[in-house]
Design a protein around this motif. Structure first.
Motif, PDB file in Angstrom:
ATOM      1  N   LYS A  15       0.482  -1.216  -0.105  1.00  0.00           N
ATOM      2  CA  LYS A  15       0.117  -0.186   0.484  1.00  0.00           C
ATOM      3  C   LYS A  15       0.693   1.461   0.564  1.00  0.00           C
ATOM      4  N   LYS A  16       0.394   2.415  -0.762  1.00  0.00           N
ATOM      5  CA  LYS A  16       1.226   3.522  -1.110  1.00  0.00           C
ATOM      6  C   LYS A  16       0.397   5.097  -0.619  1.00  0.00           C
ATOM      7  N   LYS A  17       1.238   5.503  -0.219  1.00  0.00           N
ATOM      8  CA  LYS A  17      -0.283   6.901  -0.171  1.00  0.00           C
ATOM      9  C   LYS A  17      -0.525   7.542  -0.960  1.00  0.00           C
ATOM     10  N   VAL A  19      -2.712  11.003  -2.070  1.00  0.00           N
ATOM     11  CA  VAL A  19      -3.186  12.082  -2.015  1.00  0.00           C
ATOM     12  C   VAL A  19      -3.872  12.886  -3.153  1.00  0.00           C
ATOM     13  N   HIS A  36      -9.736   2.700   1.706  1.00  0.00           N
ATOM     14  CA  HIS A  36      -9.464   2.894   2.755  1.00  0.00           C
ATOM     15  C   HIS A  36     -10.056   1.638   3.278  1.00  0.00           C
ATOM     16  N   TYR A  42      -3.453   4.523   1.552  1.00  0.00           N
ATOM     17  CA  TYR A  42      -3.476   4.638   2.106  1.00  0.00           C
ATOM     18  C   TYR A  42      -4.183   6.568   1.671  1.00  0.00           C
ATOM     19  N   LEU A  44      -5.339  10.285   1.374  1.00  0.00           N
ATOM     20  CA  LEU A  44      -4.848  11.696   1.736  1.00  0.00           C
ATOM     21  C   LEU A  44      -5.408  12.451   1.368  1.00  0.00           C
ATOM     22  N   GLU A  67      -6.610  10.012   6.502  1.00  0.00           N
ATOM     23  CA  GLU A  67      -6.339  11.425   7.381  1.00  0.00           C
ATOM     24  C   GLU A  67      -6.428  12.343   6.298  1.00  0.00           C
ATOM     25  N   ALA A 118       3.843  11.674   0.332  1.00  0.00           N
ATOM     26  CA  ALA A 118       2.978  11.113  -0.495  1.00  0.00           C
ATOM     27  C   ALA A 118       3.704  10.246  -1.549  1.00  0.00           C
ATOM     28  N   ASP A 119       3.476   8.933  -1.839  1.00  0.00           N
ATOM     29  CA  ASP A 119       3.752   8.426  -3.600  1.00  0.00           C
ATOM     30  C   ASP A 119       3.009   8.510  -4.677  1.00  0.00           C
TER      31      ASP A 119
END
Length: 333
Positions: A15-17, A19, A36, A42, A44, A67, A118-119
């Motif tokens: 899993k990557k962040k 945005v 989610h 993840y 954002l 988040e 963030a990724d």
């Protein structure tokens, strides 16, 4: 297993962040809950925190575990402003201007990606492609060795035998209005690489025109013909051919008549359009007339993954593009 199921599985494995700078927009809010709960990334959400929470309650969306970042309240705001100023000061940027610009959620989110908070980023539900590209090119910039940022759509046509059992990539349908010969060659190569790395396809790239192998003589055909030659010279290991009319590119019977010596004709799974008008019209025709899934536009060529959405997108479209962006972040496509 269809392509998006494979993409979801890859996204869930690491899993990557990702945005979402349009965090106050209801489709993004709904998508964040799905992302989610499915464990695709993840998510954002960037925007006014109180407004996002209130809107989620109106939509009956559960954002627990998601988040929410308000640029004006973020502890990283000063860091992002300073970094943006340093990036752009040779272009006349001042700290005063930087402070105003970085508070914009799109620029704030792009700085998150730049500084590895963030990724990847996904935007476009309420912003234009140009709105996304501007901070992307100013902050993220192109990957090493890449001369042009471009885009592609993953087209999945139910019940079709064309491409890879109805799966094709269309490029460039969102970014470059009138690419030069060199840019067209670069787009063909980039999309072939994307087909291999992201879609696990062996690319057969057709450079589309209204002519097939010299059947017409026109400066527009010359551009495609010259771009094909340049792409072939740069990457002789890839199957890239043209110029080809659409039917010659995907229909074997037509290809046998019009381009019998071609390794691509009749087998193409990557279609490179000569300009943005034809690409945009082409993908929308297939999407509407054939009831095809059109996933994208997905950007290629940035140093880090940032992707666009159609302003007519659904929350499910956002979920899919986020999953693709996460896989791009995993594989550095």
């Amino acid at each position: 297993m269809d392509l998006m199921k494979k993409i979801w599985t890859h996204a869930q494995a690491n899993k990557k962040k990702i945005v979402l700078p349009e965090g106050n927009e209801e489709r993004n809010i709904a998508a964040a809950e799905k992302i989610h709960k499915l464990g695709l990334a993840y998510p954002l959400l960037v925007g006014n925190k109180e407004e996002i929470i209130n809107k989620s309650k109106e939509l009956d969306v559960d954002l627990s575990g998601v988040e929410i970042i308000d640029p004006n309240e973020s502890e990283n705001l000063t860091k992002y402003i300073t970094a943006f100023y340093e990036l752009r000061k040779k272009k006349g940027m001042t700290m005063e201007k930087a402070e105003k610009i970085v508070r914009d959620p799109l620029y704030f989110a792009t700085m998150m990606v730049k500084l590895d908070d963030a990724d990847g980023m996904v935007s476009g539900a309420i912003h234009t492609t140009g709105d996304l590209l501007r901070p992307g090119l100013q902050i993220i910039k192109t990957a090493p060795g890449v001369s042009v940022v471009s885009s592609f759509f993953i087209m999945q046509v139910p019940g079709s035998s064309y491409g890879e059992e109805g799966l094709l990539l269309f490029a460039d349908c969102a970014v470059n209005p009138n690419p030069t010969e060199d840019q067209l060659a670069a787009i063909a190569i980039a999309t072939a690489e994307t087909a291999k790395k992201l879609c696990k396809m062996e690319p057969k790239v057709a450079m589309l025109s209204f002519s097939t192998m010299g059947s017409a003589d026109n400066e527009l055909v010359d551009k495609v013909r010259n771009a094909t030659q340049k792409a072939q010279e740069l990457r002789p290991d890839l199957d890239i051919d043209g110029e080809l009319q659409l039917d010659a590119a995907i229909v074997k019977k037509v290809a046998d008549q019009k381009a019998p010596e071609s390794k691509v004709a009749g087998r193409a799974n990557v279609l490179v359009f000569p300009d943005l008008q034809s690409g945009n019209i082409g993908y929308k025709l297939v999407q509407r007339f054939a009831n095809a899934a059109a996933i994208g536009p997905i950007c290629q060529g940035f140093a880090k993954p940032i992707n666009d959405l159609s302003r007519g997108c659904s929350s499910d479209d956002i979920v899919n593009v986020v999953a693709l962006t996460a896989v791009q972040a995993q594989t550095n496509i």
